[in-house]
Design a protein around this motif. Structure first.
Motif, PDB file in Angstrom:
ATOM      1  N   GLN A  61       0.817  -1.211   0.000  1.00 60.62           N
ATOM      2  CA  GLN A  61       0.000   0.000   0.000  1.00 60.62           C
ATOM      3  C   GLN A  61       0.853   1.265   0.000  1.00 60.62           C
ATOM      4  OE1 GLN A  61      -3.183   0.124  -0.429  1.00 60.62           O
ATOM      5  NE2 GLN A  61      -3.670  -2.031  -0.209  1.00 60.62           N
ATOM      6  N   ARG A  65       1.526   0.300  -4.675  1.00 57.99           N
ATOM      7  CA  ARG A  65       0.216   0.454  -5.326  1.00 57.99           C
ATOM      8  C   ARG A  65       0.102   1.737  -6.140  1.00 57.99           C
ATOM      9  NH1 ARG A  65      -4.740   2.823  -4.209  1.00 57.99           N
ATOM     10  NH2 ARG A  65      -6.539   1.710  -5.112  1.00 57.99           N
ATOM     11  N   GLU A  66       0.284   2.887  -5.490  1.00 55.91           N
ATOM     12  CA  GLU A  66       0.086   4.165  -6.183  1.00 55.91           C
ATOM     13  C   GLU A  66       1.091   4.366  -7.311  1.00 55.91           C
ATOM     14  OE1 GLU A  66      -2.409   6.129  -5.886  1.00 55.91           O
ATOM     15  OE2 GLU A  66      -3.298   4.898  -4.297  1.00 55.91           O
ATOM     16  N   LYS A  67       2.328   3.937  -7.077  1.00 50.98           N
ATOM     17  CA  LYS A  67       3.345   4.084  -8.125  1.00 50.98           C
ATOM     18  C   LYS A  67       2.991   3.233  -9.341  1.00 50.98           C
ATOM     19  CE  LYS A  67       7.213   5.161  -5.033  1.00 50.98           C
ATOM     20  NZ  LYS A  67       8.537   4.727  -4.525  1.00 50.98           N
ATOM     21  N   ILE A  69      -0.085   2.251 -10.271  1.00 47.37           N
ATOM     22  CA  ILE A  69      -1.248   2.847 -10.937  1.00 47.37           C
ATOM     23  C   ILE A  69      -0.834   4.055 -11.758  1.00 47.37           C
ATOM     24  CG2 ILE A  69      -3.428   4.068 -10.552  1.00 47.37           C
ATOM     25  CD1 ILE A  69      -3.838   2.270  -8.090  1.00 47.37           C
ATOM     26  N   ASP A  70      -0.051   4.941 -11.156  1.00 49.58           N
ATOM     27  CA  ASP A  70       0.386   6.149 -11.864  1.00 49.58           C
ATOM     28  C   ASP A  70       1.243   5.810 -13.076  1.00 49.58           C
ATOM     29  OD1 ASP A  70      -0.958   7.679 -10.028  1.00 49.58           O
ATOM     30  OD2 ASP A  70       0.816   8.107  -8.797  1.00 49.58           O
ATOM     31  N   GLN A 127      -7.099   6.216 -15.443  1.00 50.38           N
ATOM     32  CA  GLN A 127      -6.734   6.136 -14.026  1.00 50.38           C
ATOM     33  C   GLN A 127      -7.612   5.141 -13.278  1.00 50.38           C
ATOM     34  OE1 GLN A 127      -4.143   7.989 -12.857  1.00 50.38           O
ATOM     35  NE2 GLN A 127      -4.235   7.292 -10.736  1.00 50.38           N
ATOM     36  N   THR A 131      -6.575   1.468 -11.819  1.00 48.68           N
ATOM     37  CA  THR A 131      -6.795   1.173 -10.398  1.00 48.68           C
ATOM     38  C   THR A 131      -7.548  -0.136 -10.222  1.00 48.68           C
ATOM     39  OG1 THR A 131      -6.849   3.532  -9.858  1.00 48.68           O
ATOM     40  CG2 THR A 131      -7.842   2.025  -8.265  1.00 48.68           C
TER      41      THR A 131
END
Length: 242
Positions: A61, A65-67, A69-70, A127, A131
């Motif tokens: 998390q 995760r964010e890296k 998705i981006d 995006q 996700t």
């Protein structure tokens, strides 16, 4: 009737050899030392399992995760919203790192299986689609790999600490249980140790399977399910990518 291969026989032989070895060492070491070793392995397994779940979730998390998705969203251009679901999933999969993509395909199958896993539609924007794929498809696979690695590291670290205690008890056992009762009790505990050891080996083997995208011929699902003993431990393992 399932075809029995050389690999499946070797996996069963491994289980038998491990069980026999631990029972023999249990007889040789006696009850007290074996008890400490058995409790040590049990505590190590439980502690490593609990710790690996928490750490794997946190690492994923916070750092992944964010890296992920981006990175996917930034790499996709064009009329993504006009694609059908299968094409959207395929496009997103092409943008993730190769080793993760191989693991996902190894666990879930081809793009058609991934599409059925996602559902009928993806929410139009890049995006949100990225996700959804990351959370439903990539997360289970990456999580189980992280958990397996952390589990093995924690298990061996905890085992080293607890194992040091058993060394101090080798002479004490001479003052307590002796003879046949001591040996029989040690054998029983040795067998329990063997079960824990086999489960740890199963975690390592599952990690190899996931990391290779299920492309190791002698560790295929068919080979494992054709075993008699090994599949019992493999199927009972709590580490699963689905």
């Amino acid at each position: 009737m399932q075809n029995i291969s050389v690999a499946s026989v070797l996996l069963d032989v491994m289980v038998i050899l491990i069980a026999g070895s631990f029972v023999w060492f249990g007889i040789r070491r006696g009850f007290l030392v074996t008890l400490v070793n058995s409790c040590g392995r049990l505590i190590s397994c439980i502690g490593a399992y609990i710790g690996s779940r928490a750490l794997a979730t946190t690492i994923y998390q916070v750092y992944i995760r964010e890296k992920l998705i981006d990175s996917i969203a930034e790499s996709i251009t064009g009329n993504f919203a006009d694609y059908d679901v299968s094409m959207q999933v395929s496009t997103i999969m092409q943008e993730i790192p190769g080793i993760i993509r191989n693991m996902v395909y190894g666990v879930f199958g081809d793009t058609a299986n991934l599409t059925s896993q996602i559902g009928d539609t993806l929410n139009g924007t890049v995006q949100s689609a990225a996700t959804q794929v990351v959370d439903q498809i990539i997360y289970p696979v990456v999580y189980v790999v992280l958990q397996s690695i952390i589990f093995l590291l924690l298990f061996f670290c905890l085992k080293i600490v607890i194992g040091a205690l058993s060394e101090t008890l080798r002479n004490i056992r001479k003052c307590l249980l002796i003879g046949v009762p001591d040996m029989l009790a040690g054998a029983v505990l040795g067998f329990l140790e063997a079960i824990l050891c086999i489960f740890v080996i199963v975690v390592f083997i599952k990690l190899l399977i996931y990391a290779s995208g299920a492309q190791i011929p002698f560790l295929s699902s068919e080979t494992i399910q054709s075993t008699t003993l090994f599949k019992i431990f493999y199927n009972a393992s709590p580490f699963s990518g689905k």
